[in-house]
Design an enzyme around this catalytic site. Sequence first.
Site, PDB file in Angstrom:
ATOM      1  N   ARG A 111       0.869  -1.198   0.000  1.00 43.02           N
ATOM      2  CA  ARG A 111       0.000   0.000   0.000  1.00 43.02           C
ATOM      3  C   ARG A 111       0.891   1.229   0.000  1.00 43.02           C
ATOM      4  O   ARG A 111       1.740   1.387   0.897  1.00 43.02           O
ATOM      5  CB  ARG A 111      -0.916   0.008   1.229  1.00 43.02           C
ATOM      6  CG  ARG A 111      -1.638   1.353   1.405  1.00 43.02           C
ATOM      7  CD  ARG A 111      -2.724   1.309   2.446  1.00 43.02           C
ATOM      8  NE  ARG A 111      -3.871   0.537   1.980  1.00 43.02           N
ATOM      9  CZ  ARG A 111      -5.082   0.583   2.540  1.00 43.02           C
ATOM     10  NH1 ARG A 111      -5.306   1.357   3.587  1.00 43.02           N
ATOM     11  NH2 ARG A 111      -6.073  -0.142   2.062  1.00 43.02           N
ATOM     12  N   HIS A 138      -7.401   0.564  -6.381  1.00 37.35           N
ATOM     13  CA  HIS A 138      -7.621  -0.288  -5.194  1.00 37.35           C
ATOM     14  C   HIS A 138      -8.315  -1.573  -5.675  1.00 37.35           C
ATOM     15  O   HIS A 138      -9.484  -1.820  -5.371  1.00 37.35           O
ATOM     16  CB  HIS A 138      -8.475   0.470  -4.172  1.00 37.35           C
ATOM     17  CG  HIS A 138      -8.421  -0.100  -2.779  1.00 37.35           C
ATOM     18  ND1 HIS A 138      -7.650  -1.196  -2.438  1.00 37.35           N
ATOM     19  CD2 HIS A 138      -9.063   0.266  -1.635  1.00 37.35           C
ATOM     20  CE1 HIS A 138      -7.810  -1.461  -1.153  1.00 37.35           C
ATOM     21  NE2 HIS A 138      -8.655  -0.599  -0.653  1.00 37.35           N
ATOM     22  N   GLN A 141     -10.264  -4.041  -3.252  1.00 42.70           N
ATOM     23  CA  GLN A 141     -11.574  -3.530  -2.843  1.00 42.70           C
ATOM     24  C   GLN A 141     -12.615  -3.821  -3.925  1.00 42.70           C
ATOM     25  O   GLN A 141     -13.729  -4.273  -3.639  1.00 42.70           O
ATOM     26  CB  GLN A 141     -11.477  -2.023  -2.589  1.00 42.70           C
ATOM     27  CG  GLN A 141     -12.768  -1.411  -2.090  1.00 42.70           C
ATOM     28  CD  GLN A 141     -13.118  -1.877  -0.682  1.00 42.70           C
ATOM     29  OE1 GLN A 141     -12.304  -1.806   0.218  1.00 42.70           O
ATOM     30  NE2 GLN A 141     -14.339  -2.355  -0.492  1.00 42.70           N
ATOM     31  N   ASP A 234     -17.436   7.101  -1.281  1.00 40.72           N
ATOM     32  CA  ASP A 234     -16.173   6.939  -0.549  1.00 40.72           C
ATOM     33  C   ASP A 234     -15.882   8.293   0.091  1.00 40.72           C
ATOM     34  O   ASP A 234     -16.553   9.304  -0.205  1.00 40.72           O
ATOM     35  CB  ASP A 234     -15.066   6.523  -1.537  1.00 40.72           C
ATOM     36  CG  ASP A 234     -13.726   6.227  -0.863  1.00 40.72           C
ATOM     37  OD1 ASP A 234     -13.670   6.117   0.380  1.00 40.72           O
ATOM     38  OD2 ASP A 234     -12.713   6.120  -1.592  1.00 40.72           O
ATOM     39  N   CYS A 274     -16.542   1.632   0.780  1.00 40.25           N
ATOM     40  CA  CYS A 274     -15.381   0.769   1.049  1.00 40.25           C
ATOM     41  C   CYS A 274     -14.953   0.808   2.506  1.00 40.25           C
ATOM     42  O   CYS A 274     -14.271  -0.101   2.980  1.00 40.25           O
ATOM     43  CB  CYS A 274     -14.225   1.172   0.147  1.00 40.25           C
ATOM     44  SG  CYS A 274     -13.739   2.896   0.365  1.00 40.25           S
ATOM     45  N   ARG A 302     -13.770  -8.714   1.709  1.00 34.68           N
ATOM     46  CA  ARG A 302     -12.339  -8.502   1.441  1.00 34.68           C
ATOM     47  C   ARG A 302     -11.580  -9.799   1.751  1.00 34.68           C
ATOM     48  O   ARG A 302     -10.685 -10.201   1.019  1.00 34.68           O
ATOM     49  CB  ARG A 302     -11.795  -7.356   2.312  1.00 34.68           C
ATOM     50  CG  ARG A 302     -12.373  -5.978   2.005  1.00 34.68           C
ATOM     51  CD  ARG A 302     -11.939  -5.468   0.646  1.00 34.68           C
ATOM     52  NE  ARG A 302     -10.498  -5.444   0.524  1.00 34.68           N
ATOM     53  CZ  ARG A 302      -9.698  -4.435   0.930  1.00 34.68           C
ATOM     54  NH1 ARG A 302     -10.245  -3.356   1.438  1.00 34.68           N
ATOM     55  NH2 ARG A 302      -8.390  -4.494   0.762  1.00 34.68           N
TER      56      ARG A 302
HETATM   57  N1   CP Z   1     -11.341  -0.297   2.522  1.00 34.29           N
HETATM   58  C1   CP Z   1     -10.051  -0.380   2.943  1.00 34.29           C
HETATM   59  O1   CP Z   1      -9.115  -0.612   2.166  1.00 34.29           O
HETATM   60  O2   CP Z   1      -9.886  -0.230   4.278  1.00 34.29           O
HETATM   61  P1   CP Z   1      -8.494   0.000   5.031  1.00 34.29           P
HETATM   62  O3   CP Z   1      -7.936   1.316   4.544  1.00 34.29           O
HETATM   63  O4   CP Z   1      -8.834   0.015   6.480  1.00 34.29           O
HETATM   64  O5   CP Z   1      -7.561  -1.120   4.677  1.00 34.29           O
HETATM   65  N1  NVA Z   2     -10.106   6.617  -1.289  1.00 31.53           N
HETATM   66  C1  NVA Z   2      -9.722   6.205   0.044  1.00 31.53           C
HETATM   67  C2  NVA Z   2      -9.957   4.738   0.216  1.00 31.53           C
HETATM   68  C3  NVA Z   2      -9.575   4.181   1.578  1.00 31.53           C
HETATM   69  C4  NVA Z   2      -9.773   2.689   1.664  1.00 31.53           C
HETATM   70  C5  NVA Z   2      -8.273   6.568   0.295  1.00 31.53           C
HETATM   71  O1  NVA Z   2      -7.441   6.398  -0.592  1.00 31.53           O
HETATM   72  O2  NVA Z   2      -7.963   7.047   1.384  1.00 31.53           O
END
Ligand code: CP
Ligand code: NVA
Length: 322
Positions: A111, A138, A141, A234, A274, A302
Amino acid sequence: MITLPAAARLRGRNVLTVSDLGSDELASLLALGTTLKERGREQMTLLRGKTLVMLFEKPSLRTRVSFEAGMTQLGGHAIAVNGSDVGIGTRETPEDAARVLSRYGDAIVYRTHAHEPLVRFAGAATVPTINALSEAAHPCQAIADLLTIRERFGTLQGLRIAFVGDARNNVAISLAEAAALCGMSITFAAPVTHRPSDAFLARLVKLGAPHGVTARAFTSPIRAVRDVDVVYTDVWTSMGDEQFVERNLAALRPYQVDSALMGAAANHALFMHCLPAHRGEEVTAEVMDGAQSVVFDQAENRLHAQKALLLALLTDLRGLTD
Ligand code: CP
Ligand code: NVA
């Protein structure tokens, strides 16, 4: 003779965006995810002796814990490393870090912020790299979200989904690509500052061409959600973009998903997010906690979707089909 599912072709590959998957591979992953969900928390041995290295340069609850729980359930092991302890791009290059981690792990979950260093990292890694969220995508997700929609409607093809809010963010992009690949038409509700490009809309139409998919952007949230089967939103400001919080609050306030907006969708419409969610910003607590909300099913899925992905990347899938 056993006929292996299309997902078996994913063995050894990287998954950085939804476009790394063919439509048959995605469909096959969803089927595997459903099978794994039916088997619950059964202790499996399919990944015995395998190590998943997880590198997080941003916070995470769902992604981190679901990958770790998934590895445990499949008989393997996961190690989570905090990105600030590693210093990719400062202490060493993405390529060098990838070469090192490939000597320890059988797959890497990463990430990060910008997408380009992730591409460099994956290009140098000699084991599969999974994007656990970048600025651009992502995919984990999106796979879980389609699993959630499919278990509610029994199908994906021909459904309509609306994404409301920051329609250029990682979640919106991956969701839209996955939906189009599976034959779902998509509308976006966003101000011009946050709407997807015409080129992206055209790409969605191309991805969904075998199913006659349409992709349109509206500034009116009511028009975008009218009669859709799924309303998705989101956060208005993604991780790493905190300097834009005030600007986004001002621009996106008319795009809050509330009961009135849900009322414009089909009666059977699902509400999806999400997570993490900011109640009172992009969604009201009433909608989050309402009967149409499936946000915690998404979070659960997930786990099942990523177990399917891990098995596809790391095995020939015979252990599941035998
Ligand atoms: N939806 C999601 O990816 O959650 P986290 O950021 O908590 O991993
Ligand atoms: N769009 C959000 C998703 C978090 C799971 C971010 O990138 O923070």
